[in-house]
Design a protein around this motif. Structure first.
Motif, PDB file in Angstrom:
ATOM      1  N   ARG A 176       3.162   6.171  12.895  1.00 48.50           N
ATOM      2  CA  ARG A 176       3.280   7.377  12.082  1.00 48.50           C
ATOM      3  C   ARG A 176       4.730   7.638  11.658  1.00 48.50           C
ATOM      4  NH1 ARG A 176      -1.553   9.382  11.720  1.00 48.50           N
ATOM      5  NH2 ARG A 176      -3.011   9.579  13.454  1.00 48.50           N
ATOM      6  N   PHE A 177       4.823   8.226  10.478  1.00 46.33           N
ATOM      7  CA  PHE A 177       6.084   8.749   9.965  1.00 46.33           C
ATOM      8  C   PHE A 177       5.702   9.858   8.997  1.00 46.33           C
ATOM      9  CE2 PHE A 177      10.203   8.143   7.481  1.00 46.33           C
ATOM     10  CZ  PHE A 177      10.997   8.662   8.481  1.00 46.33           C
ATOM     11  N   LYS A 178       6.492  10.122   7.997  1.00 46.05           N
ATOM     12  CA  LYS A 178       6.281  11.327   7.193  1.00 46.05           C
ATOM     13  C   LYS A 178       4.979  11.328   6.393  1.00 46.05           C
ATOM     14  CE  LYS A 178       9.473   9.840   3.538  1.00 46.05           C
ATOM     15  NZ  LYS A 178      10.713  10.221   2.839  1.00 46.05           N
ATOM     16  N   ASP A 179       4.425  10.151   6.073  1.00 44.17           N
ATOM     17  CA  ASP A 179       3.134  10.129   5.383  1.00 44.17           C
ATOM     18  C   ASP A 179       2.040  10.823   6.193  1.00 44.17           C
ATOM     19  OD1 ASP A 179       4.306   8.781   3.320  1.00 44.17           O
ATOM     20  OD2 ASP A 179       3.394   6.836   3.761  1.00 44.17           O
ATOM     21  N   SER A 180       2.197  10.816   7.519  1.00 47.27           N
ATOM     22  CA  SER A 180       1.207  11.488   8.365  1.00 47.27           C
ATOM     23  C   SER A 180       1.130  12.974   8.057  1.00 47.27           C
ATOM     24  CB  SER A 180       1.539  11.293   9.850  1.00 47.27           C
ATOM     25  OG  SER A 180       1.197  10.002  10.275  1.00 47.27           O
ATOM     26  N   SER A 181       2.276  13.601   7.859  1.00 48.99           N
ATOM     27  CA  SER A 181       2.271  15.032   7.551  1.00 48.99           C
ATOM     28  C   SER A 181       1.688  15.310   6.176  1.00 48.99           C
ATOM     29  CB  SER A 181       3.691  15.609   7.646  1.00 48.99           C
ATOM     30  OG  SER A 181       4.064  15.789   8.997  1.00 48.99           O
TER      31      SER A 181
ATOM     32  N   THR B  15       4.184  -0.017   4.760  1.00 51.18           N
ATOM     33  CA  THR B  15       3.265   0.881   5.469  1.00 51.18           C
ATOM     34  C   THR B  15       1.910   0.207   5.604  1.00 51.18           C
ATOM     35  OG1 THR B  15       4.363   2.898   4.696  1.00 51.18           O
ATOM     36  CG2 THR B  15       2.085   3.112   5.417  1.00 51.18           C
ATOM     37  N   ILE B  16       1.476   0.063   6.836  1.00 48.71           N
ATOM     38  CA  ILE B  16       0.188  -0.552   7.145  1.00 48.71           C
ATOM     39  C   ILE B  16      -0.821   0.566   7.382  1.00 48.71           C
ATOM     40  CG2 ILE B  16      -1.079  -1.939   8.838  1.00 48.71           C
ATOM     41  CD1 ILE B  16       1.634  -3.437   9.279  1.00 48.71           C
TER      42      ILE B  16
ATOM     43  N   SER C 194      -1.749   5.553  -0.796  1.00 50.20           N
ATOM     44  CA  SER C 194      -1.706   4.095  -0.967  1.00 50.20           C
ATOM     45  C   SER C 194      -1.644   3.698  -2.436  1.00 50.20           C
ATOM     46  CB  SER C 194      -2.931   3.448  -0.301  1.00 50.20           C
ATOM     47  OG  SER C 194      -4.115   3.700  -1.036  1.00 50.20           O
ATOM     48  N   LYS C 195      -2.173   4.556  -3.310  1.00 52.26           N
ATOM     49  CA  LYS C 195      -2.105   4.282  -4.745  1.00 52.26           C
ATOM     50  C   LYS C 195      -0.760   4.734  -5.329  1.00 52.26           C
ATOM     51  CE  LYS C 195      -7.098   4.641  -5.308  1.00 52.26           C
ATOM     52  NZ  LYS C 195      -8.230   5.437  -5.855  1.00 52.26           N
ATOM     53  N   LEU C 196      -0.246   5.843  -4.808  1.00 53.38           N
ATOM     54  CA  LEU C 196       1.049   6.342  -5.283  1.00 53.38           C
ATOM     55  C   LEU C 196       2.192   5.412  -4.881  1.00 53.38           C
ATOM     56  CD1 LEU C 196       0.715  10.178  -4.495  1.00 53.38           C
ATOM     57  CD2 LEU C 196       0.716   9.093  -6.755  1.00 53.38           C
ATOM     58  N   TYR C 197       2.067   4.806  -3.686  1.00 48.48           N
ATOM     59  CA  TYR C 197       3.129   3.949  -3.151  1.00 48.48           C
ATOM     60  C   TYR C 197       2.586   2.542  -2.896  1.00 48.48           C
ATOM     61  CZ  TYR C 197       5.176   8.558  -2.400  1.00 48.48           C
ATOM     62  OH  TYR C 197       5.643   9.825  -2.583  1.00 48.48           O
ATOM     63  N   LYS C 198       1.970   1.997  -3.929  1.00 51.59           N
ATOM     64  CA  LYS C 198       1.286   0.704  -3.757  1.00 51.59           C
ATOM     65  C   LYS C 198       2.249  -0.445  -3.475  1.00 51.59           C
ATOM     66  CE  LYS C 198       0.844   0.236  -8.779  1.00 51.59           C
ATOM     67  NZ  LYS C 198      -0.144   0.097  -9.883  1.00 51.59           N
ATOM     68  N   ASN C 199       3.543  -0.260  -3.784  1.00 51.89           N
ATOM     69  CA  ASN C 199       4.506  -1.331  -3.506  1.00 51.89           C
ATOM     70  C   ASN C 199       4.784  -1.488  -2.017  1.00 51.89           C
ATOM     71  OD1 ASN C 199       4.826  -2.021  -6.205  1.00 51.89           O
ATOM     72  ND2 ASN C 199       6.523  -0.600  -6.518  1.00 51.89           N
ATOM     73  N   ARG C 200       4.568  -0.430  -1.236  1.00 46.40           N
ATOM     74  CA  ARG C 200       4.830  -0.551   0.202  1.00 46.40           C
ATOM     75  C   ARG C 200       3.569  -0.439   1.060  1.00 46.40           C
ATOM     76  NH1 ARG C 200       4.974   4.562   2.893  1.00 46.40           N
ATOM     77  NH2 ARG C 200       5.546   6.334   1.555  1.00 46.40           N
ATOM     78  N   TYR C 201       2.455  -0.007   0.497  1.00 44.77           N
ATOM     79  CA  TYR C 201       1.219   0.158   1.268  1.00 44.77           C
ATOM     80  C   TYR C 201       0.382  -1.114   1.249  1.00 44.77           C
ATOM     81  CZ  TYR C 201       0.620   5.033   2.790  1.00 44.77           C
ATOM     82  OH  TYR C 201       0.705   6.229   3.458  1.00 44.77           O
ATOM     83  N   VAL C 202      -0.144  -1.480   2.418  1.00 46.69           N
ATOM     84  CA  VAL C 202      -1.168  -2.521   2.515  1.00 46.69           C
ATOM     85  C   VAL C 202      -2.292  -1.952   3.362  1.00 46.69           C
ATOM     86  CG1 VAL C 202      -1.731  -4.869   3.200  1.00 46.69           C
ATOM     87  CG2 VAL C 202       0.573  -4.354   2.370  1.00 46.69           C
ATOM     88  N   ILE C 203      -3.511  -2.001   2.835  1.00 45.48           N
ATOM     89  CA  ILE C 203      -4.668  -1.425   3.531  1.00 45.48           C
ATOM     90  C   ILE C 203      -5.417  -2.523   4.272  1.00 45.48           C
ATOM     91  CG2 ILE C 203      -6.812  -0.120   3.280  1.00 45.48           C
ATOM     92  CD1 ILE C 203      -5.741   1.016   0.683  1.00 45.48           C
ATOM     93  N   PHE C 204      -5.751  -2.239   5.533  1.00 45.41           N
ATOM     94  CA  PHE C 204      -6.557  -3.141   6.355  1.00 45.41           C
ATOM     95  C   PHE C 204      -7.801  -2.405   6.845  1.00 45.41           C
ATOM     96  CE2 PHE C 204      -2.276  -4.792   6.630  1.00 45.41           C
ATOM     97  CZ  PHE C 204      -2.438  -6.159   6.586  1.00 45.41           C
TER      98      PHE C 204
END
Length: 211
Positions: free
Chosen positions: A101-106, A136-137, A175-185
């Motif tokens: 977790r980091f700020k995306d959690s909030s 971000t995973i 994940s769509k707003l920050y698609k350059n750093r997000y990877v969904i599993f």
């Protein structure tokens, strides 16, 4: 292997997802796998990555009365302010920093889940931290799977499936707003299979970053 440790800034990986998605398991497995490959990997978590954070964690998760969403967020933010300093210290050593977790959690929990202004959340974050994750995973599971997996729910986990669905949708929006750093599993996969998939993605990211 070239000495990637000399790279200024290290590499910052965050694990996100609703409760029960497997963040702790996969974050620790990733740290272990990276160490086996010769990387200097540092693991931490929110809330509770510092002494102050551990005290805040007790309030956030164990307090047996209602906490309004603004107070809840500000408690998380106070932990994150202290935690960010620890993260920066480790990143400045060139380490691979892995945080549950980091700020995306909030944004997902108090914002999309609790209805707090996302602009307000982001404004506070700009004041308390200067770092952004490099990767971000997102471990995605359904709220029903979450409820089945969490055996001793804390205060936040008791908010129910409707709340978790809003949080999950919040993560998918991020994940769509920050698609350059997000990877969904798929967080419902068997843990060792999932761990291998995550390691493959992380290794490719690290090679592109450090070499």
């Amino acid at each position: 292997m070239r000495d990637y440790i000399s790279k200024i800034g290290g590499f910052f990986i965050t694990f996100e997802g609703i409760d029960g998605c497997g963040k702790s398991t996969q974050a620790k497995l990733l740290q272990e796998n990276l160490k086996n490959l010769g990387y200097d990997a540092f693991w931490t978590k929110e809330p509770g990555g510092t002494d102050i954070g551990n005290m805040v964690r007790e309030i956030l998760l164990k307090y047996n009365q209602e906490i309004d969403v603004l107070t809840e967020f500000l408690l998380f933010a106070s932990d994150r302010s202290a935690h960010s300093k620890e993260l920066i210290k480790e990143l400045s050593k060139g380490k691979i920093v892995i945080s549950e977790r980091f700020k995306d959690s909030s944004v997902a929990y108090q914002g999309y889940g609790g209805g707090l202004s996302i602009n307000f959340i982001e404004r506070i974050h700009r004041e308390i931290t200067i770092i952004e994750p490099d990767l971000t995973i997102l471990l995605d599971i359904s709220p029903l799977v979450s409820i089945k997996r969490v055996r001793d729910p804390d205060r936040i986990e008791k908010k129910g499936t409707d709340y978790l669905e809003r949080v999950r949708n919040g993560y998918l929006i991020l994940s769509k707003l920050y698609k350059n750093r997000y990877v969904i599993f798929d967080g419902s996969k068997e843990k060792n299979t999932l761990s291998k998939e995550i390691l493959e993605v992380v290794e490719n990211k690290l090679k592109a970053y450090f070499f």
